[in-house]
Every structure is written in C-alpha cells, then in structure tokens.
Write a protein that holds these residues in place. Structure first.
Motif, mmCIF file in Angstrom:
data_model
loop_
_atom_site.group_PDB
_atom_site.id
_atom_site.type_symbol
_atom_site.label_atom_id
_atom_site.label_comp_id
_atom_site.label_asym_id
_atom_site.label_seq_id
_atom_site.Cartn_x
_atom_site.Cartn_y
_atom_site.Cartn_z
ATOM 1 N N SER A 15 33.181 40.096 33.258
ATOM 2 C CA SER A 15 33.705 38.772 33.624
ATOM 3 C C SER A 15 34.264 38.066 32.399
ATOM 4 C CB SER A 15 32.602 37.914 34.240
ATOM 5 O OG SER A 15 32.137 38.485 35.432
ATOM 6 N N ASN A 16 33.559 38.178 31.287
ATOM 7 C CA ASN A 16 34.020 37.559 30.052
ATOM 8 C C ASN A 16 35.302 38.210 29.541
ATOM 9 O OD1 ASN A 16 32.358 35.285 29.018
ATOM 10 N ND2 ASN A 16 30.711 36.734 29.439
ATOM 11 N N GLN A 17 35.398 39.536 29.703
ATOM 12 C CA GLN A 17 36.607 40.226 29.281
ATOM 13 C C GLN A 17 37.812 39.798 30.111
ATOM 14 O OE1 GLN A 17 35.377 44.326 29.682
ATOM 15 N NE2 GLN A 17 34.574 44.416 27.580
ATOM 16 N N ALA A 18 37.595 39.619 31.394
ATOM 17 C CA ALA A 18 38.704 39.288 32.292
ATOM 18 C C ALA A 18 39.006 37.790 32.358
ATOM 19 C CB ALA A 18 38.406 39.818 33.699
ATOM 20 N N PHE A 19 37.958 36.951 32.318
ATOM 21 C CA PHE A 19 38.159 35.514 32.573
ATOM 22 C C PHE A 19 37.480 34.593 31.555
ATOM 23 C CE2 PHE A 19 38.540 37.702 36.665
ATOM 24 C CZ PHE A 19 39.816 37.299 37.019
ATOM 25 N N ASN A 20 36.996 35.162 30.464
ATOM 26 C CA ASN A 20 36.343 34.372 29.413
ATOM 27 C C ASN A 20 35.197 33.514 29.936
ATOM 28 O OD1 ASN A 20 38.068 35.331 27.349
ATOM 29 N ND2 ASN A 20 39.630 33.853 27.984
ATOM 30 N N SER A 21 34.449 34.042 30.860
ATOM 31 C CA SER A 21 33.356 33.281 31.459
ATOM 32 C C SER A 21 32.352 34.237 32.094
ATOM 33 C CB SER A 21 33.923 32.344 32.533
ATOM 34 O OG SER A 21 32.898 31.549 33.072
ATOM 35 N N ASN A 22 31.082 33.838 32.097
ATOM 36 C CA ASN A 22 30.081 34.617 32.840
ATOM 37 C C ASN A 22 30.435 34.599 34.320
ATOM 38 O OD1 ASN A 22 28.566 35.302 30.614
ATOM 39 N ND2 ASN A 22 27.046 33.701 30.926
ATOM 40 N N TYR A 23 29.967 35.592 35.023
ATOM 41 C CA TYR A 23 30.297 35.774 36.439
ATOM 42 C C TYR A 23 30.038 34.509 37.267
ATOM 43 C CZ TYR A 23 30.351 37.820 41.089
ATOM 44 O OH TYR A 23 30.627 38.089 42.407
ATOM 45 N N ILE A 24 28.859 33.908 37.122
ATOM 46 C CA ILE A 24 28.531 32.751 37.966
ATOM 47 C C ILE A 24 29.326 31.498 37.596
ATOM 48 C CG2 ILE A 24 26.234 33.530 38.596
ATOM 49 C CD1 ILE A 24 25.083 31.574 36.531
ATOM 50 N N ASN A 25 29.974 31.507 36.454
ATOM 51 C CA ASN A 25 30.758 30.343 36.034
ATOM 52 C C ASN A 25 32.231 30.458 36.409
ATOM 53 O OD1 ASN A 25 28.480 29.125 34.920
ATOM 54 N ND2 ASN A 25 28.775 30.215 33.000
ATOM 55 N N ILE A 26 32.603 31.555 37.043
ATOM 56 C CA ILE A 26 33.981 31.715 37.516
ATOM 57 C C ILE A 26 34.075 30.987 38.854
ATOM 58 C CG2 ILE A 26 35.750 33.341 38.272
ATOM 59 C CD1 ILE A 26 34.454 35.435 36.432
ATOM 60 N N ASP A 27 34.865 29.944 38.892
ATOM 61 C CA ASP A 27 34.947 29.108 40.097
ATOM 62 C C ASP A 27 35.684 29.770 41.253
ATOM 63 O OD1 ASP A 27 33.528 26.998 38.953
ATOM 64 O OD2 ASP A 27 35.346 26.097 38.118
ATOM 65 N N ASN A 28 36.689 30.541 40.964
ATOM 66 C CA ASN A 28 37.527 31.134 41.996
ATOM 67 C C ASN A 28 36.883 32.416 42.542
ATOM 68 O OD1 ASN A 28 39.570 32.519 43.442
ATOM 69 N ND2 ASN A 28 41.154 31.526 42.227
ATOM 70 N N GLU A 29 36.586 32.420 43.827
ATOM 71 C CA GLU A 29 35.949 33.586 44.465
ATOM 72 C C GLU A 29 36.815 34.836 44.327
ATOM 73 O OE1 GLU A 29 34.377 35.057 48.866
ATOM 74 O OE2 GLU A 29 34.882 32.954 48.558
ATOM 75 N N LYS A 30 38.128 34.702 44.433
ATOM 76 C CA LYS A 30 39.019 35.861 44.308
ATOM 77 C C LYS A 30 38.900 36.496 42.924
ATOM 78 C CE LYS A 30 42.389 34.475 47.747
ATOM 79 N NZ LYS A 30 43.782 34.119 48.047
ATOM 80 N N ASP A 31 38.716 35.678 41.912
ATOM 81 C CA ASP A 31 38.545 36.209 40.560
ATOM 82 C C ASP A 31 37.211 36.942 40.432
ATOM 83 O OD1 ASP A 31 41.014 35.159 39.848
ATOM 84 O OD2 ASP A 31 40.161 33.378 38.866
ATOM 85 N N ARG A 32 36.169 36.401 41.024
ATOM 86 C CA ARG A 32 34.863 37.084 40.996
ATOM 87 C C ARG A 32 34.950 38.414 41.740
ATOM 88 N NH1 ARG A 32 32.981 31.912 42.477
ATOM 89 N NH2 ARG A 32 32.417 32.740 44.534
ATOM 90 N N VAL A 33 35.645 38.433 42.854
ATOM 91 C CA VAL A 33 35.805 39.670 43.628
ATOM 92 C C VAL A 33 36.589 40.702 42.826
ATOM 93 C CG1 VAL A 33 36.853 40.669 45.712
ATOM 94 C CG2 VAL A 33 35.503 38.571 45.876
ATOM 95 N N THR A 34 37.566 40.259 42.043
ATOM 96 C CA THR A 34 38.312 41.170 41.166
ATOM 97 C C THR A 34 37.360 41.860 40.194
ATOM 98 O OG1 THR A 34 40.317 39.853 41.335
ATOM 99 C CG2 THR A 34 40.143 41.304 39.423
ATOM 100 N N VAL A 35 36.453 41.087 39.619
ATOM 101 C CA VAL A 35 35.465 41.665 38.703
ATOM 102 C C VAL A 35 34.588 42.662 39.455
ATOM 103 C CG1 VAL A 35 33.488 41.163 37.211
ATOM 104 C CG2 VAL A 35 35.461 39.634 37.200
#
Length: 188
Positions: free
Chosen positions: A114-134
């Motif tokens: 998650s940090n590699q893709a969005f510079n944030s821990n998984y639970i701190n990614i607000d967008n569900e689509k981004d979490r699903v990408t991870v």
C-alpha cells in the motif's frame, strides 16, 4: 432500585461535558452502557474494530476488518457479521504460532504494498478502489487466500444471513427449486 421519581435535571442531559464518574452514575447513561456491553458476537463482548487486538495488535485487527469488507463488500451488512468470522481466527492465532505469524506478516506486507502504491498504510487509503487494487496485486498470497476462504464460507454459509442475501436455503428436501423458489425468480 428506588421508586423515587427522577428529577427533571436527571431526566434531561444537556450538552455540557460529563465526567466518566457522572456518566456512570447517570441512570440513562448506565442503561446505555449496559446495552452497548450486551452487544457482542457469539456471546463474546468485542469491539468490531479490535476483535483480535490482544493477539495480533490493534493495527492488524483494524486492517483485517477493512480488508474483509473490501474482499466481500456488502455495505449494508453490519460489522458484527465480519467480526464473528474474524474472532475465531484471532483466538486460533493465540495458540497457533504459524497462523499468528501469517496474520502479522500478511498485514505488514499489505501495508508495504500500500505504501509503495499510495504512500499510505492500507487502512489509511480512503478510496476503496485503490485498496482493491492493492488486494488484487496480493490475492495469490497464502495470507489473502486464508482471509478470503474464512469470509466466503462464513458469510455465505450462515443461515441467519441467507434472507439478507435473498437466498431461501436448500430446496432439495422440499422437492427442488421447481416446487420451492423457482416461481419466485423475478430476474429472468
């Protein structure tokens, strides 16, 4: 219990700050506390956000809850149904060192990705689509498959949830779906 009628002051709570002691002694608040404590999963009192915090830590517990809701996203389904599936997993991790390691390392790897893709821990990614990408980039791992399997069997094999999903249960003992449910299909 006192038969004394409560005063107007104790019947109405204003918006001022209330100390913990005052909260506990207030009869309305005490009843609310008992109601909240009575809500548990399978008779066990547990917070959905910290179902296994004593075993794998609060961060990992919260991450697994968010992950569970992302794998099987039923927005109207309460957290308690996910929690009751994750709770036995946490209890098993308490005595199974390999499972505990799988969960802790799995969450750490999920956060790393998650940090590699969005510079944030998984639970701190607000967008569900981004979490699903991870998750899609991690779905072949033993960790992901373990969580997915527990959720799939637990959610969709729970008779108390079948009506919520629109499933009437097994029909073979009632002569099959021709005699039970077939005529009710409205989507064909």
């Amino acid at each position: 219990m006192s038969n004394k009628k409560p005063s107007k002051k104790s019947e109405h709570l204003d918006n001022t700050a209330m100390s913990r002691r005052k909260f506990i002694t207030n009869s309305t608040a005490a009843l609310a506390s008992v109601s909240v404590l009575a809500m548990g999963v399978g008779g066990v009192l547990v917070s959905p956000s910290a179902w296994a915090s004593t075993v794998i830590g609060n961060h990992a517990s919260k991450t697994l809850m968010v992950m569970s809701r992302d794998i099987y996203p039923h927005d109207d389904l309460e957290d308690k149904y996910y929690t009751r599936l994750l709770l036995p997993l946490g209890e098993s991790a308490n005595t199974d060192a390999d499972l505990k390691k799988l969960l802790i390392e799995g969450v750490a790897e999920l956060d790393k990705r998650s940090n590699q893709a969005f510079n944030s821990n998984y639970i701190n990614i607000d967008n569900e689509k981004d979490r699903v990408t991870v998750l899609r980039n991690y779905e072949n791992s033993a960790f992901f498959q373990k969580i997915k399997g527990i959720l799939m069997m637990g959610l969709y094999n729970s008779p108390d949830l079948w009506p919520w999903f629109g499933y009437g249960g097994s029909a073979w003992e009632h002569g099959g779906y021709i005699n039970r449910g077939y005529a009710d299909i409205d989507w064909i």
